[in-house]
Design an enzyme around this catalytic site. Structure first.
Site, PDB file in Angstrom:
ATOM      1  N   GLY A 276       0.228  -5.227   0.591  1.00  0.00           N
ATOM      2  CA  GLY A 276      -1.060  -5.069  -0.405  1.00  0.00           C
ATOM      3  C   GLY A 276      -1.051  -5.648  -1.584  1.00  0.00           C
TER       4      GLY A 276
ATOM      5  N   GLY B 237       0.833  -1.242   0.021  1.00  0.00           N
ATOM      6  CA  GLY B 237       0.022   0.011  -0.072  1.00  0.00           C
ATOM      7  C   GLY B 237       0.991   1.360  -0.125  1.00  0.00           C
TER       8      GLY B 237
ATOM      9  CG  ASP C 141      -3.036  -4.978   6.037  1.00  0.00           C
ATOM     10  OD1 ASP C 141      -1.807  -5.336   5.627  1.00  0.00           O
ATOM     11  OD2 ASP C 141      -3.429  -4.102   5.882  1.00  0.00           O
TER      12      ASP C 141
ATOM     13  CD  GLU D 129       2.632  -6.070   6.138  1.00  0.00           C
ATOM     14  OE1 GLU D 129       1.990  -5.816   5.050  1.00  0.00           O
ATOM     15  OE2 GLU D 129       3.121  -6.887   6.360  1.00  0.00           O
TER      16      GLU D 129
END
Length: 353
Positions: free
Chosen positions: A114, A66, A145, A137
């Site tokens: 992402g 992301g 995630d 992360e």
């Protein structure tokens, strides 16, 4: 005029989604999420589109994750753009996992964060000799995630726990071995794959192009990884790694100690919880709750600052050590939010075989 961040096209029986921010290794913005969702919604009932293909422009990778710089600025300002982005991104992940037509993701080059959410939930996941796949992360004060806790909790043994806590990445052979990819195709054959998909079923095309995957180096380390990463106590895991005779284990302990203690503790619990979930959507619901809360905690802003903004690689975590973590503080991350996703209440995830 600049080119669009996502280029959509049709060729024969294929609808092609091309992520088009090569200078940023196709890092995913909120706008791109919207384009992908809108296009997939249309193609779901388009008789011309029998297969969906996802690729990334440039020669560096499919997607580096992301757009964390914009999320960093929003978090610093106390805004809600992060929550809005994750809400739409996770719904897109669920759409891909449950798509009614074959979805082919070419995971060539770098695939992080992402990018995993766009590709590892696809029906047909292709890796090459250039693939480098991971979820980094915990190194920026966040957590795996986009369904990462669901995927990593279902790897053989504790390999997913090891990758999550160390923010590690894997090559093609291990990606297939841990269940994040399906087919190995040398990069020199990708043009043939893309051309073939225009006229034939994905698995028929891949059967003629795929080769045996390279050896899975991480899989060969399962004995010590399974032994050291067992249980739900982060401190005990790190102690077990540090006390092991193998250098790889002691290096893993050193690596985890450099990550955000809060992120590692939240990640470990999220993995253990996600393992019991029946669907991807349940994991995405939990991840949304955690993403919103952890982005408001100090380590996210500090982690992105140290790794991406100032690039001094010297974050000041709060608290700075695993020993200083407070169990009640970690528990608070998992409490319900007023505005939940609710994906797990109305969708059934498709398991990857």
């Amino acid at each position: 005029m600049s080119e669009p961040a996502v280029i959509t096209s049709k060729s024969g029986r294929v609808g092609h989604l091309l992520l088009n921010r090569p200078r940023a290794i196709n890092a995913l913005t909120h706008q791109m999420v919207g384009i992908l969702q809108e296009t997939l919604d249309k193609w779901a009932t388009d008789p011309q589109v029998e297969t969906v293909l996802l690729t990334g422009s440039g020669d560096r990778g499919l997607c580096a994750g992301g757009d964390i710089v914009s999320l960093y600025h929003d978090a610093r300002a106390g805004g809600s753009a992060g929550a809005d982005f994750w809400r739409d991104e996770y719904r897109l992940n669920a759409t891909i996992a449950n798509y009614p037509k074959p979805f082919v993701a070419i995971m060539d080059g770098i695939v992080l964060g992402g990018g995993i959410g766009l590709s590892a939930h696809a029906d047909v996941r292709v890796v090459t000799e250039r693939s480098s796949i991971g979820m980094p992360e915990t190194g920026i004060g966040f957590l795996p995630d986009v369904g990462g806790t669901y995927l990593l909790s279902r790897t053989p043994g504790e390999l997913g726990t090891h990758l999550a806590l160390t923010a590690g990445s894997v090559k093609a052979g291990d990606a297939i071995a841990i269940g994040m990819a399906d087919w190995y195709v040398p990069s020199e054959k990708l043009d043939d794959l893309i051309t073939g998909l225009a006229t034939a079923d994905p698995k028929e095309v891949l059967t003629g192009l795929a080769e045996p995957a390279p050896a899975a180096a991480l899989l060969a380390s399962r004995e010590w990884i399974d032994e050291c990463y067992a249980g739900e106590d982060l401190a005990a895991i790190v102690e077990a790694l540090a006390a092991h005779d193998l250098e790889a284990a002691t290096k893993a302990a050193e690596t985890i100690r450099k990550k955000s203690p809060t992120s590692c503790a939240v990640t470990l619990r999220a993995l253990r919880t996600a393992k019991a979930f029946a669907t991807l959507e349940e994991a995405l619901d939990q991840e949304f709750r955690l993403a919103v809360r952890i982005s408001r905690a100090p380590d996210f802003v500090e982690g992105v600052r140290a790794q991406v903004i100032d690039k001094d690689r010297n974050p000041s975590w709060n608290p700075p050590t695993i020993a200083q973590l407070n169990a009640d503080d970690i528990e608070a991350f998992f409490a319900p939010l007023p505005d939940e996703l609710g994906l797990g209440k109305r969708a059934n995830s498709k398991e990857k075989s």
